[in-house]
Write a protein that holds these residues in place. Structure first.
Motif, PDB file in Angstrom:
ATOM      1  N   SER A1060     -17.460   3.094  16.693  1.00  0.00           N
ATOM      2  CA  SER A1060     -18.413   2.090  16.216  1.00  0.00           C
ATOM      3  C   SER A1060     -17.802   0.688  16.362  1.00  0.00           C
ATOM      4  O   SER A1060     -16.671   0.453  15.928  1.00  0.00           O
ATOM      5  CB  SER A1060     -18.782   2.342  14.753  1.00  0.00           C
ATOM      6  OG  SER A1060     -19.734   1.392  14.308  1.00  0.00           O
ATOM      7  N   GLY A1061     -18.553  -0.198  17.025  1.00  0.00           N
ATOM      8  CA  GLY A1061     -18.064  -1.554  17.258  1.00  0.00           C
ATOM      9  C   GLY A1061     -17.381  -1.733  18.582  1.00  0.00           C
ATOM     10  O   GLY A1061     -16.921  -2.839  18.899  1.00  0.00           O
ATOM     11  N   SER A1062     -17.258  -0.691  19.424  1.00  0.00           N
ATOM     12  CA  SER A1062     -16.598  -0.801  20.724  1.00  0.00           C
ATOM     13  C   SER A1062     -17.542  -1.415  21.752  1.00  0.00           C
ATOM     14  O   SER A1062     -18.703  -1.681  21.459  1.00  0.00           O
ATOM     15  CB  SER A1062     -16.113   0.574  21.178  1.00  0.00           C
ATOM     16  OG  SER A1062     -17.241   1.436  21.339  1.00  0.00           O
ATOM     17  N   SER A1063     -17.034  -1.629  23.015  1.00  0.00           N
ATOM     18  CA  SER A1063     -17.806  -2.294  24.054  1.00  0.00           C
ATOM     19  C   SER A1063     -17.721  -1.461  25.339  1.00  0.00           C
ATOM     20  O   SER A1063     -16.671  -0.883  25.645  1.00  0.00           O
ATOM     21  CB  SER A1063     -17.258  -3.699  24.307  1.00  0.00           C
ATOM     22  OG  SER A1063     -17.949  -4.306  25.388  1.00  0.00           O
ATOM     23  N   CYS A1130     -26.022  -3.099  20.580  1.00  0.00           N
ATOM     24  CA  CYS A1130     -26.791  -1.857  20.425  1.00  0.00           C
ATOM     25  C   CYS A1130     -26.445  -1.203  19.098  1.00  0.00           C
ATOM     26  O   CYS A1130     -25.266  -1.142  18.712  1.00  0.00           O
ATOM     27  CB  CYS A1130     -26.492  -0.881  21.570  1.00  0.00           C
ATOM     28  SG  CYS A1130     -26.909  -1.558  23.199  1.00  0.00           S
ATOM     29  N   GLN A1131     -27.474  -0.672  18.406  1.00  0.00           N
ATOM     30  CA  GLN A1131     -27.267  -0.088  17.072  1.00  0.00           C
ATOM     31  C   GLN A1131     -28.153   1.147  16.936  1.00  0.00           C
ATOM     32  O   GLN A1131     -29.336   1.131  17.288  1.00  0.00           O
ATOM     33  CB  GLN A1131     -27.616  -1.096  15.978  1.00  0.00           C
ATOM     34  CG  GLN A1131     -27.301  -0.586  14.564  1.00  0.00           C
ATOM     35  CD  GLN A1131     -27.702  -1.591  13.513  1.00  0.00           C
ATOM     36  OE1 GLN A1131     -28.644  -2.339  13.713  1.00  0.00           O
ATOM     37  NE2 GLN A1131     -27.000  -1.618  12.387  1.00  0.00           N
ATOM     38  N   VAL A1132     -27.529   2.225  16.371  1.00  0.00           N
ATOM     39  CA  VAL A1132     -28.238   3.472  16.065  1.00  0.00           C
ATOM     40  C   VAL A1132     -28.251   3.624  14.559  1.00  0.00           C
ATOM     41  O   VAL A1132     -27.188   3.560  13.918  1.00  0.00           O
ATOM     42  CB  VAL A1132     -27.566   4.678  16.743  1.00  0.00           C
ATOM     43  CG1 VAL A1132     -28.354   5.952  16.464  1.00  0.00           C
ATOM     44  CG2 VAL A1132     -27.433   4.450  18.251  1.00  0.00           C
ATOM     45  N   ASP A1141     -25.340   3.974  10.079  1.00  0.00           N
ATOM     46  CA  ASP A1141     -25.601   3.393  11.377  1.00  0.00           C
ATOM     47  C   ASP A1141     -24.352   3.461  12.238  1.00  0.00           C
ATOM     48  O   ASP A1141     -23.254   3.744  11.750  1.00  0.00           O
ATOM     49  CB  ASP A1141     -26.078   1.941  11.252  1.00  0.00           C
ATOM     50  CG  ASP A1141     -24.995   1.051  10.675  1.00  0.00           C
ATOM     51  OD1 ASP A1141     -23.985   1.573  10.176  1.00  0.00           O
ATOM     52  OD2 ASP A1141     -25.159  -0.202  10.698  1.00  0.00           O
ATOM     53  N   PHE A1142     -24.554   3.220  13.591  1.00  0.00           N
ATOM     54  CA  PHE A1142     -23.477   3.204  14.583  1.00  0.00           C
ATOM     55  C   PHE A1142     -23.820   2.095  15.569  1.00  0.00           C
ATOM     56  O   PHE A1142     -24.971   2.015  16.046  1.00  0.00           O
ATOM     57  CB  PHE A1142     -23.369   4.562  15.310  1.00  0.00           C
ATOM     58  CG  PHE A1142     -22.194   4.642  16.240  1.00  0.00           C
ATOM     59  CD1 PHE A1142     -20.980   5.132  15.800  1.00  0.00           C
ATOM     60  CD2 PHE A1142     -22.296   4.236  17.577  1.00  0.00           C
ATOM     61  CE1 PHE A1142     -19.902   5.213  16.672  1.00  0.00           C
ATOM     62  CE2 PHE A1142     -21.220   4.303  18.435  1.00  0.00           C
ATOM     63  CZ  PHE A1142     -20.008   4.779  17.977  1.00  0.00           C
ATOM     64  N   SER A1143     -22.844   1.240  15.949  1.00  0.00           N
ATOM     65  CA  SER A1143     -23.127   0.103  16.817  1.00  0.00           C
ATOM     66  C   SER A1143     -22.067  -0.020  17.899  1.00  0.00           C
ATOM     67  O   SER A1143     -20.922   0.421  17.704  1.00  0.00           O
ATOM     68  CB  SER A1143     -23.178  -1.198  16.004  1.00  0.00           C
ATOM     69  OG  SER A1143     -21.931  -1.465  15.409  1.00  0.00           O
ATOM     70  N   PHE A1144     -22.469  -0.618  19.069  1.00  0.00           N
ATOM     71  CA  PHE A1144     -21.571  -0.920  20.178  1.00  0.00           C
ATOM     72  C   PHE A1144     -22.214  -2.021  20.993  1.00  0.00           C
ATOM     73  O   PHE A1144     -23.393  -2.363  20.793  1.00  0.00           O
ATOM     74  CB  PHE A1144     -21.296   0.335  21.023  1.00  0.00           C
ATOM     75  CG  PHE A1144     -22.525   0.959  21.604  1.00  0.00           C
ATOM     76  CD1 PHE A1144     -22.983   0.634  22.880  1.00  0.00           C
ATOM     77  CD2 PHE A1144     -23.245   1.914  20.871  1.00  0.00           C
ATOM     78  CE1 PHE A1144     -24.120   1.213  23.389  1.00  0.00           C
ATOM     79  CE2 PHE A1144     -24.368   2.494  21.392  1.00  0.00           C
ATOM     80  CZ  PHE A1144     -24.828   2.147  22.644  1.00  0.00           C
TER      81      PHE A1144
END
Length: 2047
Positions: A1060-1063, A1130-1132, A1141-1144
């Protein structure tokens, strides 16, 4: 100079060598100040030049020249020898160099010594045949008087004359005094000629002079009022002493020893010494002061025995001054020796009042009879004449001279008339007129046989003297004294008000010749330096503004002095020349009491004047030689004979009404000779009082059977009043029952008894009886038992008459006896229950009040021993204590406990019992409610198990102390969870019911893997007494989503786990489609994704997720952004309660190359032939515009650059960091502008735009200005256009080069505002200096722009500025007034003359009086140099025929003494001027009254043993004050005599300790402290009576006819201490109430006065506004712009712009240089006039071209000076050399009118002189132009001119004719040719008349002035209306109405207090008229202002309270500080305090 320095043998030259110096100015190229270079020891020019190099730091290689200020070069020893000490020299580069800066040269000029030596010869002259020698001695005595002014003991002045007939050279004069002596500095000051005392003070400010500072302090301390100005301050000008010495002799020796000094200082000045110094070329005005020991005569020759004896006497003198004069003129010695009596008599006359004091030398009999010596008697002036051969000298003491004229005037005068003259300024003139009566057969006016003005008496044919002017003869009336000493040569004949009338009046004319007079002035009048004559006294006294006032007892009378004088003269004539005068004639009557032959006629008069005493109608007198003695009141005087006016006679009759009228009722007529003139009215009153003592006076009251009612007793209701026995006694103590006297035998006396109850509703008579006196019993009243009403009562016994029942007889009150007592309640016998303060609650303490009554139902105070008992069924009752409060017994701390039904409570019956009363019990019903919270009840006591994410619920209940459910306000129950942080808090509000369910948000625990235990803590907020309840909770994990796992499939087939938070990365514009995911719960178990769970899943990059894709575990495709700068987030998210939630992020990368972009990295500007400064950057981009940085390194070789004029071979292309850099770009040719460069790479291309600029700057231009343009501008006005400087290249192209330093070079004589500093050019190559204002003298000046580029200077075109002075701009204010004037309170200020000067240094004609204001304020720490808001404003008056000059005169000085400041301000809406602050010391007036520093109240004392009770005053400070209540006692010392006085008729008067009724206190400087005034024990005095301390001032400086009125301090006297204590309280209360009432009334009067004045202000402001509005309408100003201030401001701004535009517009100006500025120079002819028409200006300027440059002066002397200064090159024309009789008349008609009046010639003929306008000095200019032009005519053209001439010469001579076209026909008829044709204006080279401002400018100026005045008027009107509205609104506030009510209440209380104090007191100190005033509310605002009277406003005044001695005490806070705050009302005094606004008016301010 060098020669004198080389004379080594000369001592003076050696001294000069030591301190020789020169001043050197280095003016090679700097303006540094002068340098002082010593030249001591320099003998050659080479040495001096070397010292100059060293002093100025000049290098040896630098050359320079040394020159004098006359440009004479110093180059060798010969030229060096001419330089003297102190000369000024220049250091220059060459001898012809111009000075780069001005320099100053010192000069020295000393007067010749004859100024001193022969000064007295011309100053002392004989006048009217008198020898002036005594007046020369008077100058020396003046100095001695000034020196001894501060002596504490004797002031001895001795004149010794030593005459040796055998050796006249040894004759000498000594003047010796025992004054303070002189220090060396003071002795040096004395020797300086004309160093007056004023200059001396300035010098002392710079150089310390020892004792001079002490002298100033003493002068400041003694600056108060001095009688007749006898201040000894008569050593004044620094001239008289030296002139007198050299008038008497030719040398002097000054010997002096100052006080507290051990050395003697000696200075010698002589004519021989001056001559010797002049011969030896030494400093004449210099010498030495010898300092030696006292008695040291070693420097004196042995043969000088006289001087040796004088020096020997020094040992016995502490301080002294000796003036020795030698070389006495032989004629002077003969006069001094032979006429000693005459000149000593003259000196006694000069210093008469210094010797004998202000009252003069009265009869010696008075002095011998014990008269108090005058304080001036310590002055002894003694003259001793020593003649060789006579052992004893002749001695004359001036005090023993008794035949001087002033002594004769004083001793022969019968009466005096004192007056005062108030002149403008601070001059003070006091005057005395004395009357010398005619006695028997001679006049008593003294004659001076030595006065040559007395003419010998004329004789008739029979040798009888003709006495046509008796008494004074031909002599003037007034002699004049200045500072107490005679000014001998000045006499004033008389004044208009005391001169002999032209028509005969009631006073015989010979009486006017029997008066003599003396005038006394202070030093504010000018006298000659020899003090022989006044310079301005008579002139100022005869001015119209001088006001004369009559002085009576030192007080000025405001009546006309001429009437006062005639009345005084008539009085003197009547009293001193006659015997008895009958006046106040009333008619002629017939007397029936006489025989018929004597009954008629008898004239009736009401007054006689007899032997200095006046007897008039109504006066008490005693008739002697009658049995019994007759006392009575004068009714009238009778004189036999028929008269119709006042007459003089020797006898008559007097009719009197016999006194006392209460015993006698008769009128007597007796001869006037029986009138006892020696018996005073007080003695008659005492005899009458003895007769009236037979009348009833007092009542004797006894209580035979007890039950006495005592004064102020408090008696219980129903108590018995005992029997009363009453007896009547007179003042002699005799018992009477009827009135005495024969006329009232039958009038018996009765006694009336009344008992009055003073209830709240009014007085009510309860008992009324009348008792008669029997034969065997006195007056008797039976006992009474019916007094039961509570409150104050009065038992009164009043003596009344038998017939009428009246209580007065013969206008006097019959005796009475009053007893005041107070009926109180009896013992309590029952009670009731008072008001209860519910509601009552369980466990809450409450109280029950019990009210007690006596048997009459009156409230009664209970006993503290009462113990109540409480009972109630069903309750447990208890209480803490009981308290007695007034008539109540309060049971406190009652607590009830028991069960109640619910929240509504339950009712109970309570019984209260008080043992010991007749009615001992009462019952009452109370309702008991539940008590306050005591505990919490929670229904659940087990551990709860819940799933994570669920909420908890508890049922709770609040209970009281008895267990009852209870409710209360703000019952908040909270539940907090412990065990994990971040949990919610539950809250429940139980305020309404006390119960409820406690629940809240679900409990969510993070990362729970197993169960967890929590603790719930339940508590009641803000109730610490209620304990906390704890419960336990077990939390279990849930199956909710707890985490998300995301995976990505790469191109190589590998799966990568994302965090989460990676690119992640992707190509710009592509899609990413290989991302999957999984879900896990709280226990870490993977969850199956079903339809429900899939619906909760959301992503942010698409709106709707395909549900099938999600169920399979895949995420939707992601589109990569098109630009690399955009990063996609992007966020789930799982949207349920867990919010997991989970984001990248997705980062794009560039695609393939698609385009090329070029850009300059710096400026795109490049000069022709120069290289572009910054490189051009080339970037490769893809189709989305993303830069591509990963290109091959050899790509730079593929980049091609091309362009017009580009040097392609020099272009360099490099590649770095993904960009191409193109460098070395140079353009060779082409025009300036935009050039395109083409850049190509592969198939891509782009263009770069470059701006080609001009070359380097070489020129300057001024855009908008013509080359060599001349601009005319008024001083301190702006130029018509802004000054902009532009850089140009060689081709005149604008060079846009920044940071080039550009400055404007100008003449140093002008200034720019703002100051123009050098500036740097902007990006456009320009410098904008803006539109600047120009300041400078009138003249022509050049300005020139200069630029500095690379070390070189570029010079631009010149602009010529012609400055004209602005005569509408004020630049200076000159204030002139008499600086020696004295400012005294209440007097008029000196006249202030104000001059407003314009730029031409002339008074500004446009200045208005409304723009000037004088601000006057008293100086304090906060407002020293700035006028505060309280400053008083004055407006000036314009001076007619002198515009620009204004005067302030007859302005009253404030009535408060102290240091005041004066400032004159000028503000006309545009310009503002301020004068310097003028500080004046406002002196207090003469003391006229005695006042106290504080309010003593009314002390009460008794004659008991206690000393404190006998003390009348512990400490009281009293002081002398003037009529305005200022402290005015400085310098007045003496005694204060105290005497205890009683009211008239009171014989018993208390005495002080020791038995004396009088005491004496010392008074110093007008102040005295009365301390410890204590009465003697058992002192006499009547109980309850008011006495007073009479304070009388005794001071020798206060004239008898101006005595200070006594100050009376009242006090109350009692015989017992208890009564004294009671009366003290009442007296203090009475004084406090009076102070409160006075304060209120002062506030009300001030408020009403302010409202009236504000209405007047509104009315005046509206009138002024309407007047100006009408004036504006007449000037055609639209009224629509005058509606409000903003529109007026807008109109003013528009008009100002239009006016300034006209003023700065280009006009014709005269280009001639200005004439030198001087008051005697008018100017050049070309500058004196202005001509409006262009053609007229051209032809007249050409016609007068030879005269245009001529300078016109007022005098021939000034013309010669200018001629000499210009070496004869300048034309000059003095006006005083013009023959004015031949000048033309400017108003005469044209020449043809006289001969052909009906002819109308063509060509519009007019005199040329009438077309010229003169801005200044019109009268003088008309003389000049009338002489130059004569009758020169102007016509239209040459044909008209010839026709006019042809017709005119038929009759008379024709003058020169000019035409508008430029032709000229001379007066001889010649015309034509170049000599008679005018040149064009351009060829006249500036010698042309200037053009005046157009009429539109003056119209605009008038409109602007009116508009500015209109704006001020609108502002003033609006402010006045708002202040009035604010004041009226405030007066209607309830607080003000409450103040009126409180004042009325205080008056009622005062009346009650005064009644309680009794009737034996004196008249109240607050007048009855004021006590009886009804307080009315303020008037309404609708009332208009009064047209008849305008209320005066005298600054900011505070309401004050008056005390009987005339002093005042401040109100409000200051009152409370003195008398305390006894009542509620005095603590709520006026909430308004008056303040002064900016315009000087008074208004109220809330405090």
């Amino acid at each position: 100079m060098a020669t004198s320095r080389r004379s080594v043998g000369n001592t003076s030259a050696q001294l000069e060598d030591d301190d020789a110096f020169v001043y050197v100015f280095d003016r090679r190229d700097s303006d540094i100040p002068e340098i002082k270079i010593p030249t001591g020891g320099l003998f050659t020019y080479v040495d001096f030049k070397a010292r100059v190099r060293e002093a100025l730091g000049i290098k040896k290689s630098e050359s320079f020249v040394i020159a004098t200020t006359n440009r004479e070069e110093i180059k060798d020893d010969d030229s060096w020898d001419i330089i003297d000490k102190g000369d000024t020299l220049y250091i220059l580069r060459n001898i012809q160099q111009e000075l780069c800066a001005p320099a100053q040269q010192r000069v020295s000029y000393l007067p010749h010594y004859d100024t001193i030596v022969k000064g007295g010869m011309y100053e002392y002259y004989a006048s009217e045949g008198q020898n002036p020698l005594p007046y020369a001695f008077a100058e020396l005595i003046d100095n001695a008087l000034a020196a001894t002014s501060n002596n504490q003991g004797s002031r001895a002045i001795e004149i010794r004359l030593h005459i040796d007939d055998g050796n006249p050279s040894r004759n000498c004069v000594y003047v010796i005094d025992n004054g303070k002596g002189m220090t060396p500095r003071q002795l040096n000051n004395w020797a300086i000629y004309r160093l007056s005392k004023f200059i001396r003070k300035d010098k002392r400010g710079k150089v310390s002079c020892g004792g001079d500072e002490d002298e100033d302090k003493k002068l400041a301390q003694s600056s108060g009022y001095t009688p007749l100005s006898l201040n000894s301050d008569i050593s004044y000008f620094g001239v008289g002493g030296k002139q007198a010495i050299f008038f008497i002799g030719n040398s002097t020796r000054m010997i002096t020893k100052p006080k507290e000094s051990k050395d003697v200082h000696e200075l010698t000045i002589s004519k021989e010494e001056f001559q010797m110094k002049e011969k030896n070329q030494e400093a004449i005005y210099s010498g030495y002061i010898r300092n030696r020991q006292p008695g040291d005569a070693s420097h004196i020759a042995a043969e000088d025995e006289i001087l040796g004896k004088v020096i020997e006497e020094e040992k016995d003198r502490e301080h002294f001054t000796v003036v020795e004069i030698h070389g006495i003129n032989q004629q002077h010695m003969s006069y001094l020796k032979l006429h000693m009596k005459q000149w000593t008599r003259q000196l006694a006359h000069i210093y008469h009042y210094y010797i004998h004091g202000p009252r003069g030398n009265a009869d010696t009999e008075e002095t011998n009879s014990g008269r108090t010596p005058s304080p001036f008697k310590n002055i002894d002036i003694e003259v001793k004449l020593f003649t060789k051969g006579h052992p004893q000298p002749r001695v004359v003491n001036l005090r023993d001279v008794d035949d001087d004229m002033q002594t004769q005037f004083i001793r022969t005068a019968a009466n005096s008339f004192e007056f005062k003259a108030s002149v403008e300024g601070s001059g003070v003139v006091e005057g005395v007129l004395r009357y010398h009566p005619f006695l028997y057969d001679r006049e008593t006016y003294p004659s001076d046989a030595n006065d040559p003005r007395i003419e010998p008496e004329a004789f008739d044919d029979h040798d009888y003297a003709i006495n046509d002017r008796p008494a004074r003869g031909r002599r003037p009336v007034f002699e004049c004294y200045w500072n107490g000493r005679l000014i001998p040569y000045t006499f004033i004949e008389n004044f208009d008000w005391c001169a002999e009338p032209k028509k005969s009046r009631a006073v015989p004319l010979e009486c006017y010749n029997r008066i003599s007079g003396v005038l006394f002035t202070n030093d504010h009048f000018q006298v000659s330096t020899n003090k022989l004559t006044f310079i301005d006294l008579e002139m100022r006294l005869r001015e119209k503004n001088t006001v004369y006032s009559h002085l009576v007892n030192g007080q000025e009378r405001r009546t006309a002095i001429d009437r006062e004088f005639v009345a005084w003269l008539k009085e003197c004539h009547d009293q001193s020349d006659k015997q008895i005068r009958f006046s106040h004639f009333k008619g002629v009557v017939t007397r029936q009491d006489l025989p018929k032959h004597k009954q008629f006629p008898w004239s009736v008069y009401e007054q006689v004047d007899w032997d200095g005493k006046v007897f008039k109608k109504g006066q008490l007198v005693r008739i002697q030689r009658t049995v019994p003695m007759l006392l009575g009141t004068i009714k009238r005087f009778l004189l036999y004979g028929e008269n119709d006016n006042d007459v003089y006679a020797t006898g008559g009759d007097i009719e009197v009404s016999q006194e006392p009228k209460s015993l006698y009722d008769d009128e007597k007529i007796v001869p006037l000779s029986k009138l006892d003139r020696s018996c005073s009215s007080q003695a008659v009153r005492r005899h009458i009082d003895e007769e009236e003592a037979k009348l009833p006076s007092t009542l004797i009251v006894n209580w035979p059977e007890g039950y006495e009612v005592k004064q102020n007793e408090r008696r219980p209701a129903g108590k018995t009043v005992g029997d009363i026995k009453v007896q009547i006694a007179n003042k002699k103590g005799e018992l009477i029952s009827k009135l005495p006297g024969t006329a009232v035998v039958s009038k018996k006396l009765l006694v009336e008894l009344k008992v009055v109850w003073h209830s709240s509703s009014g007085d009510e008579v309860m008992v009324s009886h009348i008792s008669q006196h029997g034969k065997n019993w006195p007056y008797w009243f039976r006992k009474m038992e019916n007094i039961k009403n509570l409150g104050p009562h009065t038992l009164s016994l009043q003596v009344v008459l038998n017939e009428s029942g009246a209580n007065t007889y013969a206008g006097k009150q019959l005796p009475s006896y009053k007893i005041k007592f107070h009926v109180t309640e009896a013992e309590p016998e029952k009670f009731t229950v008072g008001m209860l303060d519910g509601p009552f609650r369980v466990g809450v303490p409450f109280q029950i009040p019990l009210e007690f009554q006596d048997e009459f139902n009156n409230h009664s105070k209970p006993s503290i021993k009462f113990s109540p008992e409480l009972e109630a069924s069903g309750l447990e009752l208890s209480y803490e204590s009981t308290q007695v409060k007034g008539f109540n017994l309060i049971i406190k701390g009652i607590v009830a406990k028991g069960s109640v039904a619910g929240s509504a409570g339950k009712s109970f019956i309570m019984t209260i019992k008080v043992p010991g009363l007749e009615q001992d019990s009462q019952t009452l019903k109370i309702r008991l409610l539940p008590g306050p919270p005591h505990s919490l009840f929670v229904d659940c006591d087990k551990e709860l198990e819940i799933e994570n994410g669920k909420a908890v619920a508890y049922n709770v209940e609040v209970r009281d102390q008895a267990g009852n459910p209870t409710s209360d306000a703000k019952l908040i129950i909270t539940c907090k969870f412990a065990g994990v942080s971040g949990l919610p808090t539950y809250t429940l509000d139980c305020s309404g019911s006390g119960t409820g369910t406690l629940t809240g948000d679900p409990i969510n625990l993070k990362q729970i893997k197993d169960y967890q235990t929590l603790t719930a803590m339940i508590e009641l907020q803000n109730h610490k007494q209620v304990g906390v309840v704890e419960r336990f909770i077990k939390m279990l994990p849930s199956n909710r989503v707890a985490s998300i796992q995301v995976r990505m499939l790469k191109d190589d087939g590998k799966i990568t786990m994302l965090k989460s938070g990676s690119s992640i990365t992707g190509r710009a514009g592509d899609h990413i489609n290989n991302i999957s995911f999984s879900l896990f719960d709280e226990a870490g178990r993977k969850l199956e994704i079903d339809e429900k769970l899939a619906g909760k899943l959301k992503v942010n990059w698409v709106q709707k997720i395909p549900r099938d894709t999600v169920i399979e575990g895949h995420l939707p495709d992601i589109k990569v952004p098109a630009t690399i700068q955009d990063t996609k987030y992007c966020q789930v998210t799982v949207q349920d309660s867990s919010n997991i939630d989970f984001s990248f992020t997705v980062t794009p990368t560039p695609t393939d190359p698609s385009q090329i972009k070029c850009k300059c990295s710096g400026s795109n500007r490049v000069r022709i032939g120069e290289t572009l400064d910054a490189p051009i950057l080339v970037t490769i981009k893809d189709k989305f515009g993303n830069e591509i940085t990963d290109l091959p390194k050899n790509t730079s070789q593929e980049v091609q650059v091309s362009g017009d004029g580009l040097r392609t071979d020099e272009v360099k292309v490099t590649y770095s960091k993904g960009k191409f850099s193109i460098q070395s770009v140079t353009l060779e040719r082409g025009k300036t502008g935009i050039r395109d460069l083409k850049v190509a790479w592969k198939d891509f291309r782009d263009f770069v735009k470059l701006e080609l600029t001009a070359g380097p700057p070489t020129k300057l231009s001024l855009p908008g200005w013509e080359s060599d343009e001349t601009v005319t501008v008024l001083n301190e006005n702006k130029l018509p256009r802004p000054l902009i400087v532009q850089l140009l290249d060689e081709g005149d192209n604008e060079v846009n080069m920044p940071d080039i330093k550009i400055q404007l070079a100008k003449d140093t004589k002008i200034k720019f505002v703002p100051f123009l500093m050098p500036k740097k050019s902007n990006a456009s190559g320009q410098v904008d200096f803006g539109t600047v204002a120009v300041m400078g003298q009138r003249g022509s000046y050049d300005i020139e722009p200069r630029a500095f580029v690379s070390g070189e200077t570029i010079v631009g075109p010149k602009v010529t500025i012609l400055i004209q002075p602005d005569m509408t701009r004020p630049v200076e204010m000159k204030v002139e007034y008499n600086k020696k004037a004295t400012f005294q309170v209440g007097q008029m200020m000196p006249e202030f003359t104000i001059r407003i000067l314009a730029e031409d240094n002339q008074p500004m004609k446009g200045a208005k009086a409304a723009s000037i204001s004088m601000k006057l304020w008293k100086m304090d720490v906060r407002s020293q140099n700035t006028p505060p808001s309280r400053a008083v404003s004055f407006s000036p008056e314009s001076v007619k025929q002198n515009p620009g000059v204004f005067i302030f005169k007859e302005r009253k000085i404030p009535e408060i003494s102290g240091i005041h400041n004066i400032m004159i301000t000028y503000y006309d809406g545009r310009y503002e001027l301020f004068s310097n602050v003028i500080t004046v010391d406002v002196k207090p007036g003469a003391p006229v009254k005695l006042g106290s520093m504080e309010q003593p109240g009314t002390p009460t004392v008794s004659n008991t043993h206690n000393a404190a009770a006998r003390c009348v005053i512990r400490s009281l400070k009293v002081d002398l004050r003037d009529e305005f209540d200022n402290t005015a006692g400085l310098g007045y010392s003496g005694k204060i005599n105290l005497e205890i006085m009683g009211m008239p008729g009171v014989s018993e008067v208390p005495a002080f300790v020791g038995g004396n009724r009088t005491l004496q206190f010392n008074m110093s400087n007008g102040q005295c402290v009365l301390s410890n005034l204590t009465l003697a024990e058992n002192s006499a005095g009547k109980d309850g009576y008011e006495y007073f301390l009479r304070c009388v001032v005794e001071c020798d400086l206060i004239p008898r006819n101006k005595s200070i009125p006594a100050l009376d301090i009242p006090f109350l006297f009692y015989n017992d201490a208890k009564k004294q204590s009671q009366m003290t309280s009442l007296s203090r209360q009475r004084d406090d109430l009076r102070s409160v009432i006075k304060t209120y009334k002062s506030l009300f009067e001030t408020t009403e006065q302010l409202v009236k004045e504000l209405k007047i202000s509104v009315h005046e402001a509206q009138v002024e506004e309407n007047k100006i509005r009408e004036d504006l309408r007449k000037l055609k100003v639209p009224l629509v712009h005058l509606q409000n201030i903003p529109s007026v401001d807008k109109l003013i701004e528009e008009k100002s712009r239009s006016r300034d535009h006209i003023r700065t517009s280009k006009r014709r100006t005269c280009g001639l240089t200005e004439a030198p500025a001087d008051n005697e120079v008018l100017g050049k002819i070309g500058h004196l006039g202005q001509i409006e028409e262009e053609d007229i200006a051209r032809v007249l300027s050409w016609h007068m071209s030879a005269d245009m440059d001529c300078v016109v002066t007022l005098t021939n002397k000034k013309a010669k000076e200018i001629y000499a200064q210009t070496n004869g090159k300048q034309q000059v024309l003095p006006i005083d050399s013009i023959f004015k009789k031949n000048l033309p008349d400017w108003k005469k008609p044209l020449p043809h009118v006289k001969y052909k009046p009906s002819w109308h010639p063509p060509g519009n003929p007019i005199y040329a002189r009438n077309l010229i306008i003169f801005p200044q000095n019109e009268d003088k200019c008309k003389i000049v132009f009338g002489m130059l032009l004569g009758d020169t005519l102007i016509l239209d053209n040459l044909d008209h001119a010839n026709e006019y001439r042809q017709e005119l010469v038929k009759y008379t001579h024709c003058p020169t004719i000019l035409t508008r076209l430029g032709d000229r026909i001379r007066s001889n008829g010649k015309f034509g040719g170049l000599m008679n044709k005018a040149l064009s204006i351009e060829k006249l080279r500036g010698a042309v008349f200037s053009e005046p401002l157009p009429s539109s400018y003056h119209d605009l100026a008038n409109q602007l002035e009116l508009l500015q005045n209109y704006r001020v008027a609108m502002t003033k009107s609006g402010k006045a209306k708002s202040e009035l509205a604010e004041q009226v609104a405030h007066m209607k506030l309830p607080e003000m109405q409450e103040k009126y009510k409180e004042c009325r209440e205080a008056e009622g209380e005062l009346k009650d207090v005064e009644q309680k104090l009794g009737v034996t007191m004196s008249t109240p100190r607050i007048p009855a008229s004021e006590r009886g005033k009804t307080m009315h509310p303020p008037p309404s605002s609708e009332e208009g202002p009064s047209a008849s009277k305008r209320p005066k406003v005298s600054g900011s005044t505070t309401p004050q309270t008056t005390i009987p001695n005339g002093s005042t005490t401040p109100s409000s806070a200051s009152t409370s500080s003195i008398v305390g705050t006894p009542t509620r009302k005095s603590g709520r005094l006026a909430s308004m305090s008056p303040v002064t606004s900016d315009d000087g008016r008074k208004r109220l301010r809330r405090t």
